[in-house]
Write a protein that holds these residues in place. Structure first.
Motif, short mmCIF file in Angstrom:
data_model
loop_
_atom_site.label_atom_id
_atom_site.label_comp_id
_atom_site.label_asym_id
_atom_site.label_seq_id
_atom_site.Cartn_x
_atom_site.Cartn_y
_atom_site.Cartn_z
N VAL A 219 0.84 -1.20 0.00
CA VAL A 219 0.00 0.00 0.00
C VAL A 219 0.88 1.25 0.00
N ALA A 220 1.93 1.26 0.80
CA ALA A 220 2.82 2.42 0.86
C ALA A 220 3.49 2.69 -0.49
N ASN A 221 3.66 1.66 -1.30
CA ASN A 221 4.27 1.80 -2.61
C ASN A 221 3.24 1.85 -3.74
N ARG A 222 2.00 2.15 -3.36
CA ARG A 222 0.90 2.37 -4.30
C ARG A 222 0.58 1.15 -5.18
N LEU A 223 0.79 -0.02 -4.65
CA LEU A 223 0.37 -1.23 -5.34
C LEU A 223 -1.04 -1.56 -4.86
N ASN A 224 -1.82 -2.19 -5.71
CA ASN A 224 -3.18 -2.53 -5.28
C ASN A 224 -3.48 -4.01 -5.42
N ALA A 225 -2.45 -4.81 -5.70
CA ALA A 225 -2.65 -6.25 -5.83
C ALA A 225 -1.35 -6.99 -5.49
N VAL A 226 -1.52 -8.22 -5.05
CA VAL A 226 -0.39 -9.10 -4.77
C VAL A 226 -0.79 -10.51 -5.17
N GLU A 227 0.19 -11.24 -5.71
CA GLU A 227 -0.08 -12.64 -6.04
C GLU A 227 1.19 -13.45 -5.82
N TRP A 228 0.99 -14.74 -5.55
CA TRP A 228 2.13 -15.62 -5.39
C TRP A 228 1.81 -16.99 -5.95
N LEU A 229 2.87 -17.72 -6.26
CA LEU A 229 2.74 -19.05 -6.82
C LEU A 229 2.46 -20.04 -5.70
N MET A 230 1.43 -20.84 -5.88
CA MET A 230 1.12 -21.89 -4.91
C MET A 230 2.06 -23.07 -5.14
N LEU A 231 2.55 -23.62 -4.04
CA LEU A 231 3.45 -24.76 -4.10
C LEU A 231 2.78 -26.01 -3.55
N GLY A 232 3.25 -27.15 -3.99
CA GLY A 232 2.74 -28.42 -3.50
C GLY A 232 3.72 -29.52 -3.85
N SER A 233 3.64 -30.63 -3.15
CA SER A 233 4.51 -31.76 -3.43
C SER A 233 3.88 -33.02 -2.86
N TYR A 234 4.04 -34.12 -3.56
CA TYR A 234 3.54 -35.39 -3.03
C TYR A 234 4.22 -35.70 -1.70
N LYS A 235 5.41 -35.17 -1.49
CA LYS A 235 6.14 -35.41 -0.24
C LYS A 235 5.42 -34.80 0.96
N TRP A 236 4.58 -33.80 0.72
CA TRP A 236 3.91 -33.12 1.82
C TRP A 236 2.58 -33.77 2.18
N GLY A 237 2.21 -34.81 1.44
CA GLY A 237 1.00 -35.58 1.76
C GLY A 237 -0.25 -34.73 1.84
N ASP A 238 -1.01 -34.95 2.89
CA ASP A 238 -2.30 -34.27 3.06
C ASP A 238 -2.17 -32.78 3.31
N LEU A 239 -0.98 -32.31 3.64
CA LEU A 239 -0.79 -30.88 3.91
C LEU A 239 -1.16 -30.03 2.69
N ASN A 240 -0.96 -30.56 1.49
CA ASN A 240 -1.28 -29.81 0.26
C ASN A 240 -2.73 -29.33 0.23
N HIS A 241 -3.65 -30.19 0.66
CA HIS A 241 -5.08 -29.89 0.55
C HIS A 241 -5.77 -29.84 1.91
#
Length: 149
Positions: free
Chosen positions: A65-87
């Protein structure tokens, strides 16, 4: 919109918290994480609970907000190694909390979710070797899941 994209495929300070994970992703989670609160040494592991990192996300939103941005996005990560944590419900609840935090600042929130790309632990929508009907169902389920956050 004037947005920032946080490329969470690389190790960044906010990668785990933006994914709804504790640090470490594989380590003790929830209340058990409290027993590992010092920086890593030969005898003690480093662990930080997601709840303790939300303040860092709050400061990031304030910076947007201080830098006059009005949106943010990030890449979602997942791995079979993380099991049920993904969902997991816990991850979903944490992602909803970060979305609400961004909305409190008047920011739009986006999630980068590849359809089939598996590069660098991207949380993808379909397994390309499953039947077409299953892929369509998986896309619908993932879109519903992420939009619910």
């Amino acid at each position: 919109p004037s947005a920032a994209s946080i490329h969470t495929q690389h190790p960044l300070e906010l990668t785990e918290v933006l994914q709804g994970f504790d640090i470490p992703t594989f380590g003790p989670h929830g209340p058990d994480c409290l027993h590992h609160t010092t920086f890593a040494t030969e005898t003690e592991r480093y662990c930080e609970r997601w709840e303790d990192m939300v303040d860092d996300v709050n400061r990031m939103m304030e910076w947007h907000v201080a830098n006059r941005l009005n949106a943010v996005e990030w890449l979602m990560l997942g791995s079979y190694k993380w099991g049920d944590l993904n969902h997991s419900r816990l991850r979903h609840k944490r992602l909803r909390a970060m979305t609400a935090l961004a909305h409190d600042y008047g920011l739009l929130v986006g999630a980068d979710v590849p359809i089939a790309e598996k590069q660098q632990h991207a949380w993808y929508m379909v397994h390309t070797r499953t039947p077409y009907e299953r892929q369509v169902r998986d896309i619908r389920e993932r879109v519903d899941w992420i939009f619910g956050a």
